[in-house]
Design a protein around this motif. Structure first.
Motif, PDB file in Angstrom:
ATOM      1  N   SER A   1       0.812  -1.219   0.000  1.00  0.00           N
ATOM      2  CA  SER A   1       0.000   0.000   0.000  1.00  0.00           C
ATOM      3  C   SER A   1       0.847   1.272   0.000  1.00  0.00           C
ATOM      4  CB  SER A   1      -0.954   0.002   1.193  1.00  0.00           C
ATOM      5  OG  SER A   1      -0.236  -0.087   2.416  1.00  0.00           O
ATOM      6  N   SER A   2       2.066   1.195   0.535  1.00  0.00           N
ATOM      7  CA  SER A   2       2.919   2.388   0.550  1.00  0.00           C
ATOM      8  C   SER A   2       3.345   2.803  -0.856  1.00  0.00           C
ATOM      9  CB  SER A   2       4.153   2.155   1.420  1.00  0.00           C
ATOM     10  OG  SER A   2       4.895   1.045   0.974  1.00  0.00           O
ATOM     11  N   PHE A   3       3.169   1.920  -1.832  1.00  0.00           N
ATOM     12  CA  PHE A   3       3.466   2.261  -3.224  1.00  0.00           C
ATOM     13  C   PHE A   3       2.316   2.994  -3.909  1.00  0.00           C
ATOM     14  CE2 PHE A   3       6.914  -1.039  -4.652  1.00  0.00           C
ATOM     15  CZ  PHE A   3       7.886  -0.271  -4.046  1.00  0.00           C
ATOM     16  N   GLU A   4       1.118   2.915  -3.337  1.00  0.00           N
ATOM     17  CA  GLU A   4      -0.047   3.443  -4.052  1.00  0.00           C
ATOM     18  C   GLU A   4       0.087   4.932  -4.342  1.00  0.00           C
ATOM     19  OE1 GLU A   4      -4.928   3.650  -3.928  1.00  0.00           O
ATOM     20  OE2 GLU A   4      -3.847   2.945  -2.145  1.00  0.00           O
ATOM     21  N   SER A   5       0.452   5.720  -3.338  1.00  0.00           N
ATOM     22  CA  SER A   5       0.538   7.163  -3.560  1.00  0.00           C
ATOM     23  C   SER A   5       1.613   7.495  -4.594  1.00  0.00           C
ATOM     24  CB  SER A   5       0.818   7.891  -2.241  1.00  0.00           C
ATOM     25  OG  SER A   5       2.053   7.479  -1.684  1.00  0.00           O
ATOM     26  N   LEU A   6       2.721   6.756  -4.609  1.00  0.00           N
ATOM     27  CA  LEU A   6       3.778   6.990  -5.588  1.00  0.00           C
ATOM     28  C   LEU A   6       3.286   6.678  -6.998  1.00  0.00           C
ATOM     29  CD1 LEU A   6       6.751   5.404  -3.601  1.00  0.00           C
ATOM     30  CD2 LEU A   6       6.276   7.849  -3.910  1.00  0.00           C
TER      31      LEU A   6
END
Length: 422
Positions: free
Chosen positions: A103-108
């Protein structure tokens, strides 16, 4: 112009290791550099991360609407639908879903800084970990006789003077990617200066000794004046409080091998010691059994990967325009799950490229419906993007290297548009 000693002292460089004849040649050369100010002028930085063991790209980034994948993975398939009792895939574009533990990749991805290439792999169909990693790191997938690694050749094509920290691997031994004639170093840990130079003739094949042991030898005459000055520089860096490095306030690195490696790469970058090509690795991707879905070994691995990279990116805010991060893995996994709740050695996987110069927010590549007639050998996601197409494009656009004949001998393919302007 500055003197050799002033360069070493003011630059705060640590020069590691010792060969049979004393300090390795390239370190002696670095000690003799006489450069005008600007030696440490900011340059582009590429960070490569090898996921050893073969990541299941179809679980990391799943074509969740594919009925053939759903049938092939009754115990592993995840849905993008939100329900009360499930942790759904993150719908990226209506077709591909990112594993929820990433999920930490979603904003990127939404910010168009992160790109994904699916269906990427080697044109060599070996399913041997050793051979596939060797081919990918050498950049010559049909030649076992290549002595150098593609990243070492990339360093050689940068075309400017360098510090001993131009190419650094945060690993316990020299990775195959850095084998070759260009100087590069492998540092296990900045705190103890452990280093291996095996595979790099400008370094040393001898296992390095401790800092204290080496420094004590200066009195025996083993190290000449250049070596003494090198170790003076080494002491200078040793005085830096590397152990208590404080990342940017919002950057939280996992306490894992990858997290710690990327944190130390961040530290080297911020020290302005001339780092341009960095390497780290992540293990444990060989998920033959009990792979799990939103929990289990795969979920833990992708959590570590995504959180480590995201923390690094956050920590490197001031360097975003100069930085690109790229992952790689030797091959993917079978489309069909096996009888032990895992997946076996396959062919294509996916990789992640992060940076301000990346054509992000897109799942690049060609992934056909996973019907048996579209599978390689009737069982695997087909390789539709040669890894060299992506690696060369990143090197060309980010590092401004434009000699693919040297970088990837025998390769005549083109980029796929994963970098802006590519």
């Amino acid at each position: 112009m500055i003197s050799r000693k002033a360069f070493l002292k003011s630059g705060g460089l640590a020069l590691f290791g010792i060969s049979m004849g004393g300090i390795p040649t390239f370190l002696a050369e670095a000690a003799n550099l006489v450069q005008a100010p600007g030696l440490f002028k900011r340059k582009k930085i590429l960070v490569s991360i090898f996921q050893r063991g073969a990541m299941d790209g179809l679980m990391a980034v799943a074509p969740f609407g594919d009925k053939y994948l759903q049938a092939a993975r009754p115990g592993l398939m995840m849905s993008a639908a939100r329900t009360a009792d499930t942790n759904p895939l993150i719908d990226l574009d209506g077709r591909f879903g990112l594993h929820p533990s990433m999920s930490s990749f979603e904003s990127l991805f939404r910010e168009k800084r992160l790109a994904i290439v699916h269906g990427i792999g080697s044109p060599n169909n070996t399913r041997s970990h050793f051979d596939a990693q060797d081919y990918m790191e050498s950049g010559t997938p049909f030649s076992k006789g290549t002595s150098s690694g593609w990243l070492n050749r990339a360093v050689g094509l940068l075309g400017h003077e360098a510090t001993p920290f131009q190419a650094v691997s945060l690993t316990s031994s020299m990775p195959r990617s850095f084998y070759g004639d260009m100087p590069s170093v492998a540092i296990n840990n900045l705190q103890d200066f452990a280093i291996q130079m095996k595979g790099n003739p400008k370094g040393s094949s001898q296992v390095s000794k401790s800092f204290e042991d080496l420094y004590d030898q200066t009195s025996s005459g083993l190290l000449k004046e250049t070596g003494k000055e090198s170790f003076d520089a080494m002491k200078m860096l040793k005085s830096v409080d590397t152990k208590n490095y404080k990342p940017s306030s919002d950057a939280v690195y996992p306490n894992t091998a990858l997290g710690n490696s990327l944190k130390q790469i961040a530290q080297l970058i911020k020290m302005d010691v001339g780092l341009e090509v960095a390497f780290a690795e992540s293990g444990g991707w060989d998920t033959h059994f009990n792979q799990g879905k939103d929990t289990g070994v795969f979920a833990r691995n992708v959590t570590d990967l995504s959180k480590s990279i995201s923390a690094f990116w956050t920590d490197m805010t001031a360097y975003h325009d100069d930085l690109t991060v790229m992952t790689m893995t030797e091959f993917g996994r079978t489309v069909k799950q096996n009888g032990t709740g895992g997946t076996d050695h396959g062919r294509a996987s996916c990789n992640f490229i992060l940076g301000n110069g990346v054509n992000g927010g897109i799942v690049h590549g060609n992934v056909q419906a996973l019907a048996i007639e579209n599978l390689e050998d009737g069982r695997d996601l087909a390789v539709t993007t040669d890894f060299r197409s992506v690696f060369s494009e990143v090197a060309n656009r980010h590092l401004l290297i434009n000699n693919n004949k040297v970088l990837f001998p025998g390769f005549e393919g083109k980029g796929i548009g994963v970098m802006r302007g590519g």
